[in-house]
Design an enzyme around this catalytic site. Structure first.
Site, PDB file in Angstrom:
ATOM      1  N   VAL A 194      69.043 -65.056 119.278  1.00 23.25           N
ATOM      2  CA  VAL A 194      67.891 -64.280 119.738  1.00 23.25           C
ATOM      3  C   VAL A 194      66.895 -65.262 120.335  1.00 23.25           C
ATOM      4  CG1 VAL A 194      65.970 -62.800 119.019  1.00 23.25           C
ATOM      5  CG2 VAL A 194      68.211 -62.562 117.911  1.00 23.25           C
ATOM      6  N   GLY A 253      62.988 -65.922 121.552  1.00 24.66           N
ATOM      7  CA  GLY A 253      61.605 -65.463 121.431  1.00 24.66           C
ATOM      8  C   GLY A 253      60.674 -66.349 122.231  1.00 24.66           C
ATOM      9  N   SER A 310      55.336 -63.898 119.728  1.00 23.58           N
ATOM     10  CA  SER A 310      55.218 -63.896 118.266  1.00 23.58           C
ATOM     11  C   SER A 310      56.551 -64.105 117.555  1.00 23.58           C
ATOM     12  CB  SER A 310      54.560 -62.607 117.782  1.00 23.58           C
ATOM     13  OG  SER A 310      55.351 -61.484 118.120  1.00 23.58           O
ATOM     14  N   GLU A 327      60.472 -54.475 118.977  1.00 24.48           N
ATOM     15  CA  GLU A 327      60.230 -54.771 120.383  1.00 24.48           C
ATOM     16  C   GLU A 327      60.200 -53.543 121.288  1.00 24.48           C
ATOM     17  OE1 GLU A 327      59.434 -57.896 121.437  1.00 24.48           O
ATOM     18  OE2 GLU A 327      59.530 -58.430 119.313  1.00 24.48           O
TER      19      GLU A 327
END
Length: 179
Positions: free
Chosen positions: A7, A9, A12, A85
């Site tokens: 994943v 990011g 946050s 999300e």
């Protein structure tokens, strides 16, 4: 052979992923940039007084974090990420190749800004971004705190984003005048 699940990011998720992971690496995604390009009517604003949240806008490159997730918990993590999300479906779920700090390239799940969504704000001037962020509040708190958290955590990752830092100065000035 199991599939590696990663994943990516850029906001946050970098400092508050909210899920278990086997590995975390600094990572760079090319072809997208971190930007306040999405009107927030949920987390950092309301329909009456929208704020702005980060998205991955087309162009440039962005430094963030990539997390490797164990296959056995992937369904749980994936469900959590979709809920976190996608409250107003302003992001498009995508697969993106990132370069990890150790040089590896991996495929990641990431959420790109949907440029066709009504909450897409596009390329706003810093002045307009500051106007929208100053005074906006949503379910997750004040919009300026989201910006402040971003800058603090980027600095902790040794990432300096001069435009975001200038934006914070502008927002703070607007909020001071409003008091």
């Amino acid at each position: 052979m199991s599939v590696e699940r990663w994943v990516f990011g850029y906001g946050s998720l970098m400092w508050r992923p909210g899920f278990d992971h086997l590995e975390r690496q600094a990572a760079t995604l090319h072809g997208r940039r971190r930007a306040f390009c999405i009107y927030s009517v949920h987390h950092r604003g309301t329909y009456e007084r929208p704020g702005l949240v980060l998205g991955l806008a087309p162009g440039g490159a962005v430094r963030g974090a990539a997390y490797r997730v164990a296959e056995e918990i992937w369904p749980e993590v994936y469900g959590y990420l979709r809920e976190r999300e996608q409250p107003t479906e302003t992001y498009v779920e995508a697969s993106a190749t990132v370069r990890l700090a150790d040089g590896r390239k991996v495929e990641t799940l990431t959420f790109l800004s949907d440029v066709h969504h009504p909450q897409w704000a596009g390329a706003l001037s810093l002045e307009r971004q500051a106007e929208l962020i100053a005074g906006a509040t949503g379910l997750s708190g004040r919009n300026v705190e989201y910006l402040r958290d971003l800058i603090i955590h980027l600095r902790q990752q040794e990432i300096r984003d001069h435009a975001m830092e200038k934006l914070l100065v502008m927002v703070d000035a607007l909020e001071l005048v409003a008091k």
